[in-house]
Design a protein around this motif. Structure first.
Motif, mmCIF file in Angstrom:
data_model
loop_
_atom_site.group_PDB
_atom_site.id
_atom_site.type_symbol
_atom_site.label_atom_id
_atom_site.label_comp_id
_atom_site.label_asym_id
_atom_site.label_seq_id
_atom_site.Cartn_x
_atom_site.Cartn_y
_atom_site.Cartn_z
ATOM 1 N N LYS A 2 -0.648 3.875 3.807
ATOM 2 C CA LYS A 2 -1.742 4.336 2.970
ATOM 3 C C LYS A 2 -1.327 5.616 2.244
ATOM 4 C CE LYS A 2 -5.534 2.301 5.628
ATOM 5 N NZ LYS A 2 -6.821 2.559 6.329
ATOM 6 N N GLU A 28 -5.546 -1.796 -2.387
ATOM 7 C CA GLU A 28 -6.468 -1.233 -1.393
ATOM 8 C C GLU A 28 -5.798 -0.219 -0.471
ATOM 9 O OE1 GLU A 28 -5.384 -5.490 0.039
ATOM 10 O OE2 GLU A 28 -5.799 -4.458 -1.862
ATOM 11 N N GLU A 29 -4.475 -0.105 -0.521
ATOM 12 C CA GLU A 29 -3.765 0.891 0.285
ATOM 13 C C GLU A 29 -3.628 2.236 -0.436
ATOM 14 O OE1 GLU A 29 -0.735 -1.816 2.953
ATOM 15 O OE2 GLU A 29 -0.193 -1.468 0.852
ATOM 16 N N SER A 31 -5.514 5.322 -2.638
ATOM 17 C CA SER A 31 -6.771 5.984 -2.990
ATOM 18 C C SER A 31 -6.483 7.109 -3.966
ATOM 19 C CB SER A 31 -7.464 6.534 -1.743
ATOM 20 O OG SER A 31 -7.766 5.499 -0.829
ATOM 21 N N GLU A 42 -12.638 6.190 -12.234
ATOM 22 C CA GLU A 42 -13.226 4.871 -12.459
ATOM 23 C C GLU A 42 -12.260 3.983 -13.244
ATOM 24 O OE1 GLU A 42 -15.882 3.689 -11.220
ATOM 25 O OE2 GLU A 42 -17.005 5.441 -10.500
ATOM 26 N N HIS A 45 -9.581 2.772 -10.886
ATOM 27 C CA HIS A 45 -10.172 1.754 -10.003
ATOM 28 C C HIS A 45 -10.300 0.421 -10.728
ATOM 29 C CE1 HIS A 45 -12.842 -0.224 -7.170
ATOM 30 N NE2 HIS A 45 -13.716 -0.412 -8.157
ATOM 31 N N VAL A 50 -7.502 0.275 -7.183
ATOM 32 C CA VAL A 50 -7.326 1.289 -6.140
ATOM 33 C C VAL A 50 -8.685 1.865 -5.738
ATOM 34 C CG1 VAL A 50 -5.008 1.868 -6.929
ATOM 35 C CG2 VAL A 50 -6.963 3.149 -7.832
ATOM 36 N N ASN A 51 -8.719 2.524 -4.578
ATOM 37 C CA ASN A 51 -9.951 3.114 -4.061
ATOM 38 C C ASN A 51 -10.175 4.507 -4.641
ATOM 39 O OD1 ASN A 51 -10.295 0.931 -2.134
ATOM 40 N ND2 ASN A 51 -8.612 1.881 -1.004
ATOM 41 N N ILE A 52 -11.424 4.877 -4.748
ATOM 42 C CA ILE A 52 -11.784 6.252 -5.081
ATOM 43 C C ILE A 52 -12.168 6.956 -3.776
ATOM 44 C CG2 ILE A 52 -13.402 7.737 -6.321
ATOM 45 C CD1 ILE A 52 -13.681 5.486 -8.393
ATOM 46 N N VAL A 53 -11.571 8.101 -3.519
ATOM 47 C CA VAL A 53 -11.828 8.846 -2.282
ATOM 48 C C VAL A 53 -13.307 9.201 -2.197
ATOM 49 C CG1 VAL A 53 -11.351 11.007 -1.059
ATOM 50 C CG2 VAL A 53 -9.489 9.736 -2.127
ATOM 51 N N ASP A 54 -13.882 8.974 -1.030
ATOM 52 C CA ASP A 54 -15.313 9.228 -0.868
ATOM 53 C C ASP A 54 -15.609 10.729 -0.755
ATOM 54 O OD1 ASP A 54 -14.971 10.104 1.822
ATOM 55 O OD2 ASP A 54 -15.191 8.057 2.563
ATOM 56 N N GLU A 59 -10.512 9.300 3.680
ATOM 57 C CA GLU A 59 -9.229 8.622 3.445
ATOM 58 C C GLU A 59 -8.034 9.520 3.756
ATOM 59 O OE1 GLU A 59 -12.231 6.654 0.746
ATOM 60 O OE2 GLU A 59 -11.729 8.696 1.354
#
Length: 267
Positions: A2, A28-29, A31, A42, A45, A50-54, A59
């Motif tokens: 990750k 998905e690995e 962020s 955005e 993504h 890819v993920n956006i860090v919450d 993450e």
């Protein structure tokens, strides 16, 4: 595996594109986070998956690598915002020009830290990347990092001090070639070619020359294509008369010097 990219500019995007395109990492690995540009996050993504860090930055705790991909002046603030979420097994990989390993460790402690200097050709898997690491980076982490960087091009392990010169040659190098290509295209037009034909010819010339340079010594290739008193000799003589090599040396030295200045500015 990750990775969290702290900073979402062109370098981060080039590396993300390369990793996903080469299937070294799944979207998905990866962020992404930055200080304030939600639209940019955005876009990444939507474009790459890819993920956006919450908001809680959870993450960061699970990341094997954290990529610092922001401007040097923003490194201290970025580290201040993430250091409480870091674990000892995370390797911090900085691509911020000039910012030293010691500087990073002063902000976060004795974490494994590496500095890498890729270039934007990572997007097509052709980066020339230099890397140096601290004593806290284990052999296994070094192996994993080299694997990641090798997936976007060639990797050269150097001493940290050599990263300044490497920045001048390879980190900034693509821009010099693009500038030279612009000049050749414009010179072709000035000598009677259409803009479209000149651009096409310059592009293919660079492509062919790059392929040839993988096979033979640069100077030998130049000699082979240069007939005495021929057209190539006339062009090369003009470059020499105008101190072309001195200009290139000054260009690389200026970039390397700026890298050293950045290291002094952001401690």
């Amino acid at each position: 595996m990750k990775i969290v990219c702290v900073g979402a500019g062109s370098m981060a995007e080039s590396m993300i594109h390369g990793w996903i395109n080469k299937r070294i990492m799944k979207p998905e690995e990866i962020s992404v986070m930055n200080r304030s540009d939600q639209d940019r996050l955005e876009f990444l993504h939507d474009e790459y998956g890819v993920n956006i860090v919450d908001e809680d930055k959870t993450e960061l705790k699970d990341a094997n690598f954290i990529l610092l991909a922001m401007k040097p002046k923003d490194v201290a603030a970025a580290l201040g915002g993430i250091k409480k979420k870091l674990t000892g097994n995370t390797v911090i990989v900085s691509v911020a020009a000039g910012v030293s390993i010691d500087t990073i460790q002063r902000h976060v402690g004795n974490f494994p830290v590496a500095r890498a200097m890729p270039n934007t050709s990572a997007q097509v898997g052709k980066s020339a990347t230099g890397v140096a690491w601290s004593k806290y980076v284990t052999k296994e982490q070094q192996h994993e990092l080299r694997k990641l960087l090798s997936s976007i091009g060639s990797v050269t392990v150097v001493e940290e001090e050599q990263l300044h010169a490497l920045t001048g040659v390879a980190g900034s190098g693509p821009a010099y070639l693009y500038y030279f290509a612009e000049a050749m295209r414009e010179a072709g037009v000035a000598n009677g070619l259409s803009a479209a034909d000149s651009k096409k010819l310059v592009r293919q010339t660079f492509l062919g020359a790059a392929e040839m340079m993988q096979q033979e010594d640069f100077a030998e290739l130049r000699r082979k294509v240069t007939s005495p008193n021929g057209t190539t000799a006339a062009g090369l003589d003009s470059l020499a008369e105008n101190n072309f090599k001195d200009i290139v040396e000054q260009c690389v030295s200026a970039a390397a010097a700026r890298s050293r200045e950045l290291g002094k500015e952001f401690k």
